[in-house]
Design a protein around this motif. Sequence first.
Motif, PDB file in Angstrom:
ATOM      1  N   THR A   9       0.835  -1.208   0.000  1.00 16.63           N
ATOM      2  CA  THR A   9       0.000   0.000   0.000  1.00 16.63           C
ATOM      3  C   THR A   9       0.870   1.258   0.000  1.00 16.63           C
ATOM      4  OG1 THR A   9      -0.112   0.072   2.412  1.00 16.63           O
ATOM      5  CG2 THR A   9      -1.841  -1.177   1.280  1.00 16.63           C
ATOM      6  N   ARG A 139      -3.031 -11.098   2.146  1.00 15.19           N
ATOM      7  CA  ARG A 139      -2.469  -9.788   2.478  1.00 15.19           C
ATOM      8  C   ARG A 139      -3.451  -8.670   2.101  1.00 15.19           C
ATOM      9  NH1 ARG A 139       3.082  -8.368   2.987  1.00 15.19           N
ATOM     10  NH2 ARG A 139       3.494  -6.167   2.614  1.00 15.19           N
ATOM     11  N   TRP A 143      -6.578  -5.790   4.358  1.00 14.14           N
ATOM     12  CA  TRP A 143      -6.608  -4.324   4.341  1.00 14.14           C
ATOM     13  C   TRP A 143      -7.995  -3.802   4.703  1.00 14.14           C
ATOM     14  CZ3 TRP A 143      -3.898  -3.717  -1.095  1.00 14.14           C
ATOM     15  CH2 TRP A 143      -2.559  -4.086  -0.957  1.00 14.14           C
ATOM     16  N   LYS A 144      -8.030  -2.609   5.288  1.00 14.30           N
ATOM     17  CA  LYS A 144      -9.307  -1.989   5.660  1.00 14.30           C
ATOM     18  C   LYS A 144      -9.960  -1.333   4.447  1.00 14.30           C
ATOM     19  CE  LYS A 144      -8.190  -0.997  10.499  1.00 14.30           C
ATOM     20  NZ  LYS A 144      -7.011  -1.829  10.646  1.00 14.30           N
ATOM     21  N   THR A 147      -8.348   1.751   3.176  1.00 15.62           N
ATOM     22  CA  THR A 147      -7.142   1.526   2.371  1.00 15.62           C
ATOM     23  C   THR A 147      -7.505   1.389   0.901  1.00 15.62           C
ATOM     24  OG1 THR A 147      -6.032   0.456   4.228  1.00 15.62           O
ATOM     25  CG2 THR A 147      -5.137   0.014   2.037  1.00 15.62           C
ATOM     26  N   TYR A 148      -8.560   0.611   0.620  1.00 14.57           N
ATOM     27  CA  TYR A 148      -9.015   0.468  -0.774  1.00 14.57           C
ATOM     28  C   TYR A 148      -9.436   1.829  -1.335  1.00 14.57           C
ATOM     29  CZ  TYR A 148      -9.413  -4.517   0.471  1.00 14.57           C
ATOM     30  OH  TYR A 148      -9.175  -5.795   0.893  1.00 14.57           O
TER      31      TYR A 148
END
Length: 200
Positions: A9, A139, A143-144, A147-148
């Motif tokens: 990220t 992985r 992610w939250k 984050t996306y």
Amino acid sequence: MKKKKKYSTGIKSTPFLYLELKKIAKLKVRNSNITDKEIRRQAVEDNIFQVNTLNRRKTISRATIKRINVLDDYLIDQLLNGTLDNSKQIALYSILKTDRLFFEFMKEVYREKYLIKDPYLHDKDFNIFFEKKAEQSERVAGWKEYTYYKLKQVFIRILFEAGFIKEQDKREIVRPIINQSLKQHLIDKNEAEYLEAMLG
């Protein structure tokens, strides 16, 4: 067989960085023996990127060094002396080479848009892409949602700044015009997959 890079990220805090990449390229051209360590030192101590915090200087220097190191002499020369469009295309190529998630987005979503003749990037395109990656990778699945959301924003910003979409709101795709010598150079380097990701 080439080992695949991990999904990351990091691009959230290091988007296009076009001017910063050119600064590093100029350092490399002026002093072909300059080391990554010396570039990092100049970034931190001399603040060549002109950013306020120490942490930001380190983050930008890490990302730009990583990107410049995937460019050969011809590509660095084109980054500095080519047309603005070609220069930005090389900056985008350096991100494709160093960020697996962005490369796969370009290959699986952006390129696909050309093939199905749909000229716009929609929110659902990003949502489907991230859902698919979450299914393929623990992985990414960890992610939250935020984050996306941030990754989507950064991808859009990179494409806009590189000239690959017209506006950040409507996101109309602009097929780049890449000159023949640059195309041939990437083909000769066996990197047609990156060319296809950009050109469809």
